[in-house]
Scaffold this active site. Structure first.
Site, PDB file in Angstrom:
ATOM      1  N   ASP A  77      39.859  53.868  51.495  1.00  9.11           N
ATOM      2  CA  ASP A  77      40.840  52.824  52.096  1.00  9.11           C
ATOM      3  C   ASP A  77      42.038  53.753  52.942  1.00  9.11           C
ATOM      4  O   ASP A  77      43.286  53.514  52.770  1.00  9.11           O
ATOM      5  CB  ASP A  77      41.809  52.270  50.863  1.00  9.11           C
ATOM      6  N   ASP A 110      36.456  50.669  53.076  1.00  8.05           N
ATOM      7  CA  ASP A 110      37.593  50.475  53.895  1.00  8.05           C
ATOM      8  C   ASP A 110      37.869  51.570  54.637  1.00  8.05           C
ATOM      9  O   ASP A 110      39.074  52.205  54.605  1.00  8.05           O
ATOM     10  CB  ASP A 110      38.886  50.056  52.913  1.00  8.05           C
ATOM     11  N   TYR A 113      40.767  50.006  59.270  1.00  8.79           N
ATOM     12  CA  TYR A 113      41.568  48.859  59.434  1.00  8.79           C
ATOM     13  C   TYR A 113      41.946  48.517  60.782  1.00  8.79           C
ATOM     14  O   TYR A 113      41.887  49.241  61.509  1.00  8.79           O
ATOM     15  CB  TYR A 113      42.617  49.252  58.494  1.00  8.79           C
ATOM     16  N   HIS A 251      44.541  44.152  43.185  1.00  8.56           N
ATOM     17  CA  HIS A 251      43.198  43.337  43.328  1.00  8.56           C
ATOM     18  C   HIS A 251      42.463  43.103  41.873  1.00  8.56           C
ATOM     19  O   HIS A 251      41.691  41.986  41.320  1.00  8.56           O
ATOM     20  CB  HIS A 251      42.072  43.756  43.977  1.00  8.56           C
ATOM     21  N   HIS A 277      39.405  50.350  47.026  1.00 11.33           N
ATOM     22  CA  HIS A 277      39.826  48.863  47.213  1.00 11.33           C
ATOM     23  C   HIS A 277      41.387  48.856  46.891  1.00 11.33           C
ATOM     24  O   HIS A 277      42.189  48.085  47.560  1.00 11.33           O
ATOM     25  CB  HIS A 277      39.066  47.771  46.380  1.00 11.33           C
ATOM     26  N   ASP A 278      41.729  48.865  45.453  1.00 13.11           N
ATOM     27  CA  ASP A 278      43.033  49.031  44.928  1.00 13.11           C
ATOM     28  C   ASP A 278      43.733  50.570  45.844  1.00 13.11           C
ATOM     29  O   ASP A 278      43.072  51.333  45.296  1.00 13.11           O
ATOM     30  CB  ASP A 278      43.249  48.768  43.651  1.00 13.11           C
ATOM     31  N   HIS A 279      44.959  50.011  46.394  1.00 12.96           N
ATOM     32  CA  HIS A 279      45.396  51.178  47.065  1.00 12.96           C
ATOM     33  C   HIS A 279      46.016  52.079  46.060  1.00 12.96           C
ATOM     34  O   HIS A 279      47.457  51.992  46.146  1.00 12.96           O
ATOM     35  CB  HIS A 279      46.161  50.768  48.236  1.00 12.96           C
TER      36      HIS A 279
END
Length: 359
Positions: A77, A110, A113, A251, A277-279
């Site tokens: 991410d 990710d 962005y 999430h 996914h979860d930052h």
């Protein structure tokens, strides 16, 4: 054996028919594993070419160190042109990468962005990757998977060999297998599992060209992953995906992965599941198996501030901020550390195994 429409049909013992991993859009719970008593599969022979109804995942080899050890970094991410502390995380990755003499880097998705790449000529590739991860220690192979934000752009662009020609560190496939030193890595394309991206995409447009029909794509993928896990004789088995199976972050758990992918991890004794996914950075253990769940999604924008606190017996560590993860492995030991944006070690975990010998 039979002749059908001029084509010769034969049987083989390759894995083919759905067992544990049948995927249905209505989320039917999978049946139990029968991989040790596999049903015969159809093999279509056309001329001199043999095509199995279950294609194998693409495989890659990466040599470990001469002493049999392996070390690598994990970040997810991240792709924001250096903003949101992406450059600072990259700087610390370079320092730790040099200290550990890392062999490669894993990205949990990710990568760019907010909406992936527009094409292979999108300047975001250089602005968020080539121009950011410039430390000498990071000039190693990067093994990447796609995240949901990557699917909002031209997903095929990230898979293109043109990007590898631009920067030879870049390697990205939807799903693939990596053999490296004492470990085998199974990279899984998790975004197509998540139903809401199809039923409620909001204002986003996803690149599903190679995914539809979805049920067929996921059934094939699950069979390929199960086959690869079942055949693996690696000392350490590691599955990498973008979405979390277990997460206390914003999430949370991807329910579809808990139904369809988690049983494979448990059945085939997977040691680590690594996701983004979860930052955040987090480590969750499991009371149901020996699998450890590691989130490394702190490559740039973080600090969501909405942690769902987990059972303290399972939630070993949570950091609602930027950072990354390192892994050092030998055939008998693994050591994992999480670092913040300043390079401080926030959490470490280690485990060991006994070597087994055939008699």
């Amino acid at each position: 054996m039979a002749w059908i429409a001029g084509l010769f049909i034969s049987f083989s013992t390759l894995p083919c028919l759905p067992t544990l991993t049948s995927f249905h859009i209505n989320m039917v719970v999978p049946t139990k594993k029968a991989m040790n008593q596999r049903l015969a599969s159809w093999t279509l022979v056309v001329g001199l070419f043999v095509v199995s109804c279950v294609a194998e995942l693409e495989r890659f080899e990466h040599a470990g160190k001469p002493d049999g050890s392996l070390s690598f970094l994990v970040v997810g991410d991240w792709g924001r042109r250096g903003h949101y502390n992406q450059s600072q995380v990259a700087f610390q990755m370079g320092k730790i990468g040099e200290q550990l003499d890392i062999d490669f880097i894993i990205s949990t998705g990710d990568n760019f962005y907010d909406n992936g790449l527009t094409g292979v000529d999108d300047p975001l590739f250089h602005q968020s990757f080539t121009d950011i991860y410039t430390a000498p220690s990071l000039q190693k192979q990067w093994y990447n998977v796609l995240g949901n934000h990557d699917y909002r752009g031209n997903a095929e662009a990230q898979l293109s060999p043109i990007l590898t020609k631009m920067d030879n560190r870049w390697l990205c496939f939807r799903s693939f297998v990596l053999n490296a030193g004492p470990a085998e890595f199974f990279f899984v394309d998790t975004t197509p599992f998540v139903t809401k991206y199809f039923t409620d995409p909001e204002d986003h447009v996803y690149d599903w060209k190679a995914i539809l029909p979805r049920e067929k794509y996921l059934n094939n993928l699950l069979m390929e992953v199960e086959s690869a896990l079942g055949e693996s004789r690696a000392k350490w088995k590691i599955v990498v995906g973008h979405h979390a199976i277990k997460s206390a972050g914003h999430h949370g758990n991807a329910k579809e992965l808990n139904i369809h992918l988690l049983p494979l991890l448990q059945t085939y004794d997977v040691d680590l599941y690594i996701n983004g996914h979860d930052h955040c950075l987090q480590h969750i253990s499991s009371s149901d198996s020996g699998t450890q769940f590691m989130t490394s999604g702190g490559g740039s924008k973080a600090w969501r501030g909405d942690v769902s606190w987990w059972n303290p017996q399972e939630l070993k560590f949570y950091h609602d901020g930027q950072g990354f993860m390192s892994v050092e492995m030998t055939p008998t030991e693994v050591s994992i550390k999480f670092y913040d944006v300043f390079g401080n070690v926030l959490h470490n975990w280690s485990s060991s195994k006994q070597l087994s010998f055939a008699i």
